[in-house]
Design an enzyme around this catalytic site. Structure first.
Site, PDB file in Angstrom:
ATOM      1  N   ASP A   1       0.810  -0.970   0.014  1.00 35.00           N
ATOM      2  CA  ASP A   1      -0.146  -0.054   0.021  1.00 35.00           C
ATOM      3  C   ASP A   1       0.853   1.256   0.074  1.00 35.00           C
ATOM      4  OD1 ASP A   1       1.013  -0.513   2.629  1.00 35.00           O
ATOM      5  OD2 ASP A   1      -0.943  -0.508   3.481  1.00 35.00           O
TER       6      ASP A   1
ATOM      7  N   ASN B   1      -7.051  -3.027  14.692  1.00 38.42           N
ATOM      8  CA  ASN B   1      -8.533  -2.976  14.300  1.00 38.42           C
ATOM      9  C   ASN B   1      -8.720  -4.340  13.297  1.00 38.42           C
ATOM     10  OD1 ASN B   1      -7.500  -2.030  11.859  1.00 38.42           O
ATOM     11  ND2 ASN B   1      -8.920  -0.526  11.973  1.00 38.42           N
TER      12      ASN B   1
ATOM     13  N   HIS C   1      -7.014  -4.852  10.340  1.00 40.20           N
ATOM     14  CA  HIS C   1      -6.805  -4.551   9.012  1.00 40.20           C
ATOM     15  C   HIS C   1      -5.741  -5.216   8.478  1.00 40.20           C
ATOM     16  CE1 HIS C   1      -4.559  -0.556  10.066  1.00 40.20           C
ATOM     17  NE2 HIS C   1      -3.467  -1.070   9.269  1.00 40.20           N
TER      18      HIS C   1
ATOM     19  N   GLU D   1      -9.554  -2.029   5.541  1.00 37.85           N
ATOM     20  CA  GLU D   1     -10.221  -1.408   6.801  1.00 37.85           C
ATOM     21  C   GLU D   1     -11.342  -2.262   7.061  1.00 37.85           C
ATOM     22  OE1 GLU D   1      -8.541   0.029   9.022  1.00 37.85           O
ATOM     23  OE2 GLU D   1      -7.928   2.193   8.382  1.00 37.85           O
TER      24      GLU D   1
HETATM   25  C1  GLP Z   1       0.025   0.070   8.542  1.00 38.42           C
HETATM   26  C2  GLP Z   1       0.029  -0.627   7.172  1.00 38.42           C
HETATM   27  C3  GLP Z   1      -0.195  -2.204   7.562  1.00 38.42           C
HETATM   28  C4  GLP Z   1       0.523  -2.491   8.687  1.00 38.42           C
HETATM   29  C5  GLP Z   1      -0.001  -1.859   9.815  1.00 38.42           C
HETATM   30  C6  GLP Z   1       0.496  -2.091  11.253  1.00 38.42           C
HETATM   31  O1  GLP Z   1      -1.351   0.728   8.547  1.00 38.42           O
HETATM   32  N1  GLP Z   1      -0.597  -0.095   6.212  1.00 38.42           N
HETATM   33  O2  GLP Z   1       0.352  -2.845   6.539  1.00 38.42           O
HETATM   34  O3  GLP Z   1       0.177  -4.264   8.975  1.00 38.42           O
HETATM   35  O4  GLP Z   1       0.174  -0.376   9.698  1.00 38.42           O
HETATM   36  O5  GLP Z   1       1.644  -1.721  11.593  1.00 38.42           O
HETATM   37  P1  GLP Z   1       2.600  -1.890  12.773  1.00 38.42           P
HETATM   38  O6  GLP Z   1       3.392  -3.152  12.551  1.00 38.42           O
HETATM   39  O7  GLP Z   1       3.403  -0.608  12.839  1.00 38.42           O
HETATM   40  O8  GLP Z   1       1.832  -2.181  13.770  1.00 38.42           O
END
Ligand code: GLP
Length: 263
Positions: free
Chosen positions: A67, A136, A138, A143
């Site tokens: 993304d 959440n 995702h 989402e």
């Molecule tokens: C972002 C990314 C996700 C990732 C998520 C969790 O929103 N788009 O791909 O999995 O964060 O991030 P973290 O590893 O910092 O908790």
């Protein structure tokens, strides 16, 4: 789905890098989907170390980012393009022609999404998608409420995700509200999945994803439907699970289970 529990984030990172390096080494051409966030940072450090010692050739890897934010200049320190350069691409020998990221600054975002999905198909599809998980539930930027067959598209980020990601920005108000993301369907089309989670803040989302119903309320629950998925958790992230995960030792030593489900 094979769920493995290790002690802490360092062990999640080391095992993820070990499995990914083995996967890359055993394929002539490999197409990866890679995530951003705090969770994969340790894995990227481990991959860089393996590449620098000559144990891993990252030049053969084609990479598609999961993304990218919409409207953040690609040289902004918090764009996912910058993140990938800083944490991975500038630290090891990749083939720059094989590195792809959605264009969140395209004039025509719909066309940019179609082009990204098209490039994945032209590359022969994803071999393995490495995923984090949001608090959440995702995955990538899919989402709660999103379709489980969704493809690459523009999405609006939830308030929770904007809040969670604000920690990376000097000015929390600068967190974009939209992103281009691979869809859950795009991710499910990958031949293999590897999800990583670390920390207590992920425990509820992990339990919902792995042991709850498959539902749009928790996009990560789609992993349950995948025929070839590995989940690596630390103790805290695994703490709300009712089904006991494998230990790393059990996973690597069990002669009746393929060491790498996705090979
Ligand atoms: C972002 C990314 C996700 C990732 C998520 C969790 O929103 N788009 O791909 O999995 O964060 O991030 P973290 O590893 O910092 O908790």
């Amino acid at each position: 789905m094979r769920v493995i529990r290790v002690t802490d984030h360092a062990e999640v990172s080391a095992l993820a890098a070990e499995l990914l390096a083995k996967f890359i080494a055993e394929h002539d051409e490999v197409v990866l989907a890679l995530p951003t966030g705090g969770t994969p940072l340790g894995m990227y450090n481990e991959l860089v170390t393996l590449a620098r010692t000559g144990a891993l050739d990252l030049g053969r890897a084609t990479v598609f980012n999961l993304d990218e934010y919409v409207g953040l200049p690609s040289d902004h320190s918090q764009s996912y393009a910058s993140y990938m350069r800083r944490h991975l691409y500038d630290r090891a020998e990749f083939d720059p022609t094989k590195l792809h990221i959605p264009d969140g600054n395209a004039e025509d975002l719909v066309a940019a999404c179609a082009s990204y999905e098209g490039r994945i198909a032209e590359a022969g599809g994803l071999d393995i998608a490495v995923l984090g998980i949001g608090a959440n539930g995702h995955i990538a930027f899919n989402e709660p409420g999103c379709g489980l067959n969704s493809r690459v598209r523009v999405v609006r980020l939830s308030d929770r995700t904007v809040l969670d990601n604000a920690r990376f920005f000097d000015d929390p108000r600068a967190v974009p509200r939209h992103a281009i993301t691979m869809g859950v369907g795009t991710i499910r089309s990958s031949r293999a999945l590897m999800m990583l989670a670390s920390g207590e803040g992920k425990a509820a989302a992990v339990a919902a994803a792995l042991e709850g119903p498959v539902t749009t309320r928790c996009p990560a629950s789609a992993i349950q439907l995948h025929p070839s998925a590995v989940v690596i958790l630390d103790e805290e992230a695994a703490s709300a699970l009712r089904v006991r995960p494998w230990s790393k030792e059990e996973f690597l030593a069990d002669p009746h289970a393929p060491q790498f489900l996705f090979l």
